[in-house]
Write a protein that holds these residues in place. Structure first.
Motif, PDB file in Angstrom:
ATOM      1  N   LEU A  40      10.392 -32.983 -19.270  1.00  0.00           N
ATOM      2  CA  LEU A  40      11.803 -33.061 -18.918  1.00  0.00           C
ATOM      3  C   LEU A  40      12.457 -31.685 -19.004  1.00  0.00           C
ATOM      4  O   LEU A  40      12.030 -30.829 -19.777  1.00  0.00           O
ATOM      5  CB  LEU A  40      12.529 -34.029 -19.854  1.00  0.00           C
ATOM      6  N   SER A  41      13.496 -31.491 -18.219  1.00  0.00           N
ATOM      7  CA  SER A  41      14.261 -30.245 -18.244  1.00  0.00           C
ATOM      8  C   SER A  41      15.542 -30.438 -19.044  1.00  0.00           C
ATOM      9  O   SER A  41      16.158 -31.497 -18.992  1.00  0.00           O
ATOM     10  CB  SER A  41      14.640 -29.831 -16.818  1.00  0.00           C
ATOM     11  N   ALA A  42      15.939 -29.411 -19.747  1.00  0.00           N
ATOM     12  CA  ALA A  42      17.192 -29.410 -20.492  1.00  0.00           C
ATOM     13  C   ALA A  42      18.213 -28.552 -19.746  1.00  0.00           C
ATOM     14  O   ALA A  42      17.954 -27.389 -19.471  1.00  0.00           O
ATOM     15  CB  ALA A  42      16.982 -28.862 -21.899  1.00  0.00           C
ATOM     16  N   LEU A  43      19.341 -29.136 -19.419  1.00  0.00           N
ATOM     17  CA  LEU A  43      20.456 -28.402 -18.828  1.00  0.00           C
ATOM     18  C   LEU A  43      21.458 -28.194 -19.954  1.00  0.00           C
ATOM     19  O   LEU A  43      22.038 -29.154 -20.458  1.00  0.00           O
ATOM     20  CB  LEU A  43      21.100 -29.195 -17.699  1.00  0.00           C
ATOM     21  N   ILE A  44      21.635 -26.965 -20.386  1.00  0.00           N
ATOM     22  CA  ILE A  44      22.499 -26.669 -21.527  1.00  0.00           C
ATOM     23  C   ILE A  44      23.740 -25.942 -21.008  1.00  0.00           C
ATOM     24  O   ILE A  44      23.634 -24.885 -20.388  1.00  0.00           O
ATOM     25  CB  ILE A  44      21.765 -25.823 -22.580  1.00  0.00           C
ATOM     26  N   CYS A  45      24.905 -26.541 -21.266  1.00  0.00           N
ATOM     27  CA  CYS A  45      26.159 -26.026 -20.734  1.00  0.00           C
ATOM     28  C   CYS A  45      27.095 -25.573 -21.838  1.00  0.00           C
ATOM     29  O   CYS A  45      27.520 -26.375 -22.676  1.00  0.00           O
ATOM     30  CB  CYS A  45      26.863 -27.106 -19.916  1.00  0.00           C
ATOM     31  N   GLY A  46      27.399 -24.281 -21.833  1.00  0.00           N
ATOM     32  CA  GLY A  46      28.418 -23.736 -22.713  1.00  0.00           C
ATOM     33  C   GLY A  46      29.758 -23.789 -21.996  1.00  0.00           C
ATOM     34  O   GLY A  46      29.846 -24.203 -20.839  1.00  0.00           O
ATOM     35  N   SER A  47      30.806 -23.345 -22.650  1.00  0.00           N
ATOM     36  CA  SER A  47      32.132 -23.443 -22.042  1.00  0.00           C
ATOM     37  C   SER A  47      32.681 -22.091 -21.593  1.00  0.00           C
ATOM     38  O   SER A  47      33.881 -21.878 -21.565  1.00  0.00           O
ATOM     39  CB  SER A  47      33.115 -24.139 -22.993  1.00  0.00           C
TER      40      SER A  47
END
Length: 188
Positions: A40-47
Motif C-alpha cells: 500500500l502507498s501512504a499519502l501524507i499531507c501536511g498543512s
C-alpha cells in the motif's frame, strides 16, 4: 574564512510536560508497533500552503491518506476522505484539531495533551511513541520508538514506515512559506 552554523532544535513543550503526558496517556489504547512491509502507498499531507494547490492530485491518489494536524480538516472540507489524522504536539490547544471527526481514525503520539485523548475516546485511535529523552524510563522496554524529531512531517514518515508502508506521496510539506516569504498555512 570558514564559519560554522550552530543550530539548536527544541520542542514547543518542555520534556517534563511531555513525559507526564506520556505517563497519563500510555494505557488509553492500542500501541503502534513494527508491522511487516506491504504494497500500500501512504499519502501524507501536511498543512503547508501548497496543500490547496494539489487538492486534485490528492483526490486522484490511490492509497492510505494521512492528514497531519489540521490538514485532516482541510482535506475533509474539500471532500477527500482521510484515513488517519496524526498528532504529535503536546500543547493543549491542539484539541481543536479533533473536536470534529475529520478522519476515520487517529494516530496520537503518547505525548499529546490528555484532553486530546479525552476528545477522541469514543473514536478509533492508536498510540505511537515519539523518540524522546526519558521515555524508556516511563514506558519500560519493548516499545517501538518513532524518530523524526520535533516535526510532525518527519515523524509521520517514520510512523508510516513502522506501519509497513514503503511507498510515499508527500503534499503540503512546504514549511508554511510561500515564495513571497510570508508565513501561512493552507487554512487556519
Amino acid at each position: 574564512g570558514v564559519t560554522a552554523l550552530s543550530v539548536s532544535v527544541a520542542p514547543n513543550t518542555n520534556n517534563e510536560i511531555a513525559l507526564a503526558n506520556i505517563k497519563a496517556n500510555s494505557s488509553k489504547g492500542k500501541w503502534i508497533g513494527m508491522s511487516p512491509a506491504h504494497d500500500l502507498s501512504a499519502l501524507i499531507c501536511g498543512s503547508g500552503p501548497s496543500l490547496l494547490d494539489t487538492i486534485e492530485l490528492i483526490r486522484a491518489y490511490k492509497g492510505v491518506r494521512f492528514g497531519l494536524n489540521n490538514a485532516a480538516k482541510i482535506l475533509h472540507d474539500n471532500g477527500i476522505e482521510v484515513d488517519y489524522q496524526v498528532l504529535l504536539d503536546a500543547r493543549q490547544e491542539n484539541v481543536e484539531f479533533v473536536q470534529k471527526q475529520y478522519a476515520k481514525a487517529y494516530l496520537l503520539a503518547s505525548q499529546v495533551h490528555p484532553d486530546i485523548y479525552e476528545a477522541v475516546k469514543d473514536r478509533e485511535f492508536y498510540i505511537w511513541h515519539a523518540m524522546l529523552d526519558g521515555i524508556e524510563k516511563v514506558l519500560g522496554g519493548n516499545i517501538s520508538l518513532i524518530g523524526g524529531g520535533t516535526t510532525i512531517g518527519l515523524s509521520a514518515m517514520a510512523l508510516a514506515y513502522t506501519m509497513g508502508f514503503r511507498k510515499f506521496g508527500l503534499f503540503g510539506y512546504d514549511s508554511s512559506y510561500r515564495e513571497d516569504g510570508l508565513k501561512q498555512h493552507a487554512a487556519p
